[in-house]
Design an enzyme around this catalytic site. Structure first.
Site, mmCIF file in Angstrom:
data_model
loop_
_atom_site.group_PDB
_atom_site.id
_atom_site.type_symbol
_atom_site.label_atom_id
_atom_site.label_comp_id
_atom_site.label_asym_id
_atom_site.label_seq_id
_atom_site.Cartn_x
_atom_site.Cartn_y
_atom_site.Cartn_z
ATOM 1 N N THR A 127 0.816 -1.218 0.000
ATOM 2 C CA THR A 127 0.000 0.000 0.000
ATOM 3 C C THR A 127 0.851 1.269 0.000
ATOM 4 O O THR A 127 1.979 1.274 0.520
ATOM 5 C CB THR A 127 -0.903 0.001 1.260
ATOM 6 O OG1 THR A 127 -1.553 1.261 1.379
ATOM 7 C CG2 THR A 127 -0.101 -0.236 2.534
ATOM 8 N N GLU A 181 0.184 3.616 1.860
ATOM 9 C CA GLU A 181 0.124 4.148 3.232
ATOM 10 C C GLU A 181 1.434 3.952 3.989
ATOM 11 O O GLU A 181 1.649 4.595 5.016
ATOM 12 C CB GLU A 181 -1.038 3.513 3.999
ATOM 13 C CG GLU A 181 -2.371 3.812 3.362
ATOM 14 C CD GLU A 181 -3.564 3.614 4.282
ATOM 15 O OE1 GLU A 181 -3.378 3.404 5.483
ATOM 16 O OE2 GLU A 181 -4.691 3.685 3.763
ATOM 17 N N TYR A 198 -2.218 -0.474 10.913
ATOM 18 C CA TYR A 198 -2.316 -1.158 9.605
ATOM 19 C C TYR A 198 -1.093 -0.855 8.746
ATOM 20 O O TYR A 198 -0.406 -1.766 8.271
ATOM 21 C CB TYR A 198 -3.600 -0.729 8.872
ATOM 22 C CG TYR A 198 -3.553 -1.045 7.385
ATOM 23 C CD1 TYR A 198 -3.621 -2.360 6.941
ATOM 24 C CD2 TYR A 198 -3.408 -0.028 6.429
ATOM 25 C CE1 TYR A 198 -3.548 -2.659 5.574
ATOM 26 C CE2 TYR A 198 -3.340 -0.314 5.082
ATOM 27 C CZ TYR A 198 -3.415 -1.634 4.657
ATOM 28 O OH TYR A 198 -3.333 -1.929 3.311
ATOM 29 N N LYS A 253 1.973 -3.280 7.372
ATOM 30 C CA LYS A 253 2.295 -3.476 5.944
ATOM 31 C C LYS A 253 3.746 -3.067 5.678
ATOM 32 O O LYS A 253 4.450 -3.719 4.893
ATOM 33 C CB LYS A 253 1.344 -2.666 5.054
ATOM 34 C CG LYS A 253 -0.091 -3.150 5.037
ATOM 35 C CD LYS A 253 -0.292 -4.541 4.484
ATOM 36 C CE LYS A 253 -0.027 -4.641 2.997
ATOM 37 N NZ LYS A 253 -0.400 -5.996 2.475
HETATM 38 P P1 NAD Z 1 -9.723 -7.442 1.918
HETATM 39 O O1 NAD Z 1 -9.794 -7.125 3.369
HETATM 40 O O2 NAD Z 1 -10.903 -7.172 1.062
HETATM 41 O O3 NAD Z 1 -9.369 -8.992 1.725
HETATM 42 C C1 NAD Z 1 -8.401 -9.633 2.497
HETATM 43 C C2 NAD Z 1 -8.484 -11.133 2.225
HETATM 44 O O4 NAD Z 1 -7.454 -11.783 2.985
HETATM 45 C C3 NAD Z 1 -9.814 -11.763 2.660
HETATM 46 O O5 NAD Z 1 -10.255 -12.683 1.693
HETATM 47 C C4 NAD Z 1 -9.456 -12.466 3.950
HETATM 48 O O6 NAD Z 1 -10.280 -13.596 4.231
HETATM 49 C C5 NAD Z 1 -8.021 -12.872 3.679
HETATM 50 N N1 NAD Z 1 -7.252 -13.075 4.914
HETATM 51 C C6 NAD Z 1 -7.158 -12.238 5.979
HETATM 52 N N2 NAD Z 1 -6.375 -12.798 6.926
HETATM 53 C C7 NAD Z 1 -5.931 -13.976 6.428
HETATM 54 C C8 NAD Z 1 -5.067 -14.996 6.913
HETATM 55 N N3 NAD Z 1 -4.509 -14.901 8.131
HETATM 56 N N4 NAD Z 1 -4.822 -16.070 6.136
HETATM 57 C C9 NAD Z 1 -5.395 -16.180 4.910
HETATM 58 N N5 NAD Z 1 -6.229 -15.256 4.403
HETATM 59 C C10 NAD Z 1 -6.492 -14.172 5.152
HETATM 60 O O7 NAD Z 1 -8.433 -6.706 1.377
HETATM 61 P P2 NAD Z 1 -8.200 -5.983 -0.033
HETATM 62 O O8 NAD Z 1 -8.738 -4.606 0.033
HETATM 63 O O9 NAD Z 1 -8.601 -6.891 -1.114
HETATM 64 O O10 NAD Z 1 -6.599 -5.837 -0.005
HETATM 65 C C11 NAD Z 1 -5.772 -6.874 -0.534
HETATM 66 C C12 NAD Z 1 -4.327 -6.486 -0.363
HETATM 67 O O11 NAD Z 1 -4.071 -5.272 -1.054
HETATM 68 C C13 NAD Z 1 -3.909 -6.223 1.098
HETATM 69 O O12 NAD Z 1 -2.620 -6.744 1.279
HETATM 70 C C14 NAD Z 1 -3.911 -4.707 1.218
HETATM 71 O O13 NAD Z 1 -2.990 -4.285 2.187
HETATM 72 C C15 NAD Z 1 -3.494 -4.314 -0.178
HETATM 73 N N6 NAD Z 1 -3.966 -2.996 -0.637
HETATM 74 C C16 NAD Z 1 -5.299 -2.712 -0.614
HETATM 75 C C17 NAD Z 1 -5.741 -1.481 -1.126
HETATM 76 C C18 NAD Z 1 -7.206 -1.113 -1.146
HETATM 77 O O14 NAD Z 1 -7.521 0.020 -1.491
HETATM 78 N N7 NAD Z 1 -8.128 -2.021 -0.824
HETATM 79 C C19 NAD Z 1 -4.805 -0.574 -1.641
HETATM 80 C C20 NAD Z 1 -3.450 -0.908 -1.621
HETATM 81 C C21 NAD Z 1 -3.046 -2.132 -1.138
HETATM 82 O O1 DAU Z 2 -4.210 3.893 0.288
HETATM 83 C C1 DAU Z 2 -4.398 2.501 0.211
HETATM 84 C C2 DAU Z 2 -5.269 2.035 1.351
HETATM 85 O O2 DAU Z 2 -6.588 2.451 1.052
HETATM 86 C C3 DAU Z 2 -5.223 0.531 1.558
HETATM 87 O O3 DAU Z 2 -3.918 0.144 1.920
HETATM 88 C C4 DAU Z 2 -6.219 0.091 2.627
HETATM 89 O O4 DAU Z 2 -6.238 -1.320 2.737
HETATM 90 C C5 DAU Z 2 -7.598 0.575 2.227
HETATM 91 O O5 DAU Z 2 -8.537 0.250 3.233
HETATM 92 C C6 DAU Z 2 -7.569 2.076 1.994
HETATM 93 O O6 DAU Z 2 -7.319 2.775 3.245
HETATM 94 P P1 DAU Z 2 -8.086 4.134 3.605
HETATM 95 O O7 DAU Z 2 -8.033 4.319 5.060
HETATM 96 O O8 DAU Z 2 -7.597 5.247 2.747
HETATM 97 O O9 DAU Z 2 -9.557 3.734 3.080
HETATM 98 P P2 DAU Z 2 -11.012 3.955 3.717
HETATM 99 O O10 DAU Z 2 -11.992 3.540 2.671
HETATM 100 O O11 DAU Z 2 -11.149 3.350 5.075
HETATM 101 O O12 DAU Z 2 -11.080 5.526 3.888
HETATM 102 C C7 DAU Z 2 -10.843 6.398 2.787
HETATM 103 C C8 DAU Z 2 -10.889 7.805 3.314
HETATM 104 O O13 DAU Z 2 -12.222 8.105 3.719
HETATM 105 C C9 DAU Z 2 -10.028 8.018 4.533
HETATM 106 O O14 DAU Z 2 -9.462 9.327 4.473
HETATM 107 C C10 DAU Z 2 -11.000 7.941 5.710
HETATM 108 C C11 DAU Z 2 -12.288 8.464 5.106
HETATM 109 N N1 DAU Z 2 -13.536 7.875 5.631
HETATM 110 C C12 DAU Z 2 -13.645 6.527 5.673
HETATM 111 C C13 DAU Z 2 -14.805 5.930 6.137
HETATM 112 C C14 DAU Z 2 -14.947 4.424 6.205
HETATM 113 C C15 DAU Z 2 -14.582 8.697 6.011
HETATM 114 O O15 DAU Z 2 -14.479 9.947 5.950
HETATM 115 N N2 DAU Z 2 -15.740 8.137 6.460
HETATM 116 C C16 DAU Z 2 -15.892 6.771 6.565
HETATM 117 O O16 DAU Z 2 -16.971 6.290 7.007
#
Ligand code: NAD
Ligand code: DAU
Length: 356
Positions: A135, A137, A160, A164
């Protein structure tokens, strides 16, 4: 690049948001003739339902292994059955707000789990790549100017992002120390189908649809760089096929927006596409400013020039086109939403798959 790609890929966390989109993306590529083994512990965020269409279309080339990535013995037994060429590691605890309330699971899965997988990877004779999905972050928070590059020093601010960051360092260290052929991608905020409705965009879509308040943290002026999930999947594919071992690639959408602007666009799209609220009230009226997230990062922005120059990847969707598709998807998938939100669904998971 070769025309046909027959790798056996172990994907972790493939029942989550990005992992499920990635598995669907790869199996749909005509040149991909290989097989995918999906290791997932099926936490609250992991939904086998998100891959029901994939099982129907490509069942013979797809296997779900209900396993925790911290389970070294379970992984070793699985690896003995499967001739794994590549690992793509998505599995993580991913929600910042949860990490503030209960950080333990983040340390366990994100740090210990990554380490267990790296140990496994060292013992796989055919392994050509360990790709770690991370990420933006980890870089901390930006002021009003500038971008995160691959050289930006790490300064994570939440449990978090700290977990990471630790996992990224372990992955890099396994390359430097043991020569493991790793790549890392640090990506900005994803959005799109199958996004668990605790994160900003799906939460706002579903609350807005139901006429519930839309909680914006603090002043709503925090900036995120939004990337449509399919564009992220294409970036990971490009890194797997052409990325250089030992390298990090930043992935971003060149879509910087304040949270408030995102929520306002969702309101307007819902007013256009969804049934009207009682009395025809505009959904922007549901916006409610609430207490800020502790340690809330102010701005993220990614310079993805390295990925564009070296591997020719570019994001396809604009925020407008991606958000419209996303809102439409949630309007058309009420059943998925109801199931992933219900306690009954979590009970069903346990009866189907037991405890990993
Ligand atoms: P998510 O929370 O939607 O999915 C996570 C998955 O991992 C789930 O299927 C869960 O069951 C599985 N999991 C959790 N703990 C586990 C364990 N101990 N063993 C096996 N499986 C396990 O997450 P996501 O949003 O799809 O993110 C996927 C990856 O991408 C993460 O590594 C996250 O840090 C990274 N990432 C996410 C974003 C985003 O915006 N969502 C952005 C940048 C990076
Ligand atoms: O930047 C990448 C990251 O983006 C990933 O690594 C994380 O796994 C993913 O969850 C996401 O993190 P954020 O904290 O940026 O995402 P989130 O959707 O939780 O929040 C996005 C922004 O919106 C953040 O500034 C917090 C704000 N927010 C979030 C929620 C859930 C609100 O203002 N209100 C809300 O209810």
């Amino acid at each position: 690049m070769e025309n046909s790609w027959a790798a056996n890929i172990l994907v972790t966390g493939g029942c989550g948001f990005i992992g499920s989109n990635f598995i669907r993306h790869l199996l749909a590529q005509p040149m991909f003739t290989g097989r995918i083994v999906n290791v997932d512990a099926l936490t609250y965020a992991g939904n086998p339902l998100s891959l029901a269409d994939v099982v129907a279309a490509h069942g013979a080339r797809y296997r779900l292994a209900h396993l925790d990535i911290c389970d070294a013995d379970g992984l070793a037994a699985l690896a003995a059955e499967e001739a794994i060429d590549l690992i793509v590691h998505f599995a993580a605890e991913s929600h910042v707000d949860r990490s503030i309330v209960s950080p333990d699971a983040f340390v366990q899965t994100n740090i210990v789990g990554t380490h267990v997988l790296l140990q496994l990877a060292r013992r796989l004779p055919r392994l050509t790549r360990f790709h770690h999905v991370s990420t933006d972050e980890v870089y901390g928070s930006l002021g009003p100017e500038g971008f995160f590059t691959e050289e930006t020093p790490y300064q994570p601010n939440s449990p978090y992002s700290a977990s990471k960051a630790a996992s990224d360092h372990l992955v890099r260290a396994y390359h430097a120390t043991y020569g493991l052929p790793v790549t890392i991608s640090n990506c900005s905020n994803n959005y799109g189908p199958y996004h668990f409705p605790e994160k900003l965009i799906p939460l706002m879509i579903l609350n807005g649809l139901a006429g519930k308040p839309l909680p914006v943290y603090g002043d709503g002026q925090q900036v995120r760089d939004w990337l449509y999930v399919e564009d992220h999947c294409a970036a990971i594919e490009a890194i797997l096929r052409g990325g250089r071992p030992g390298e990090t690639y930043n992935v971003g959408g060149r879509n910087e927006l304040t949270n408030l602007a995102v929520v306002e666009q969702i309101c307007d799209l819902l007013d256009e596409l969804a049934p009207p609220l009682p009395g025809g009230a505009a959904r922007r009226g549901l916006i409610a400013f609430v207490k800020d997230r502790p340690g809330h990062d102010r701005r993220y922005a990614i310079d993805c020039g390295k990925l564009e120059r070296e591997l020719g990847w570019h994001p396809v969707e604009t925020f407008g086109s991606g958000l419209r598709q996303t809102v439409q998807w949630y309007l058309e998938h009420e059943e998925w939403v109801a199931q992933v939100r219900s306690g009954a669904y979590q009970d069903w998971i346990k009866t189907q798959y037991g405890t990993p």
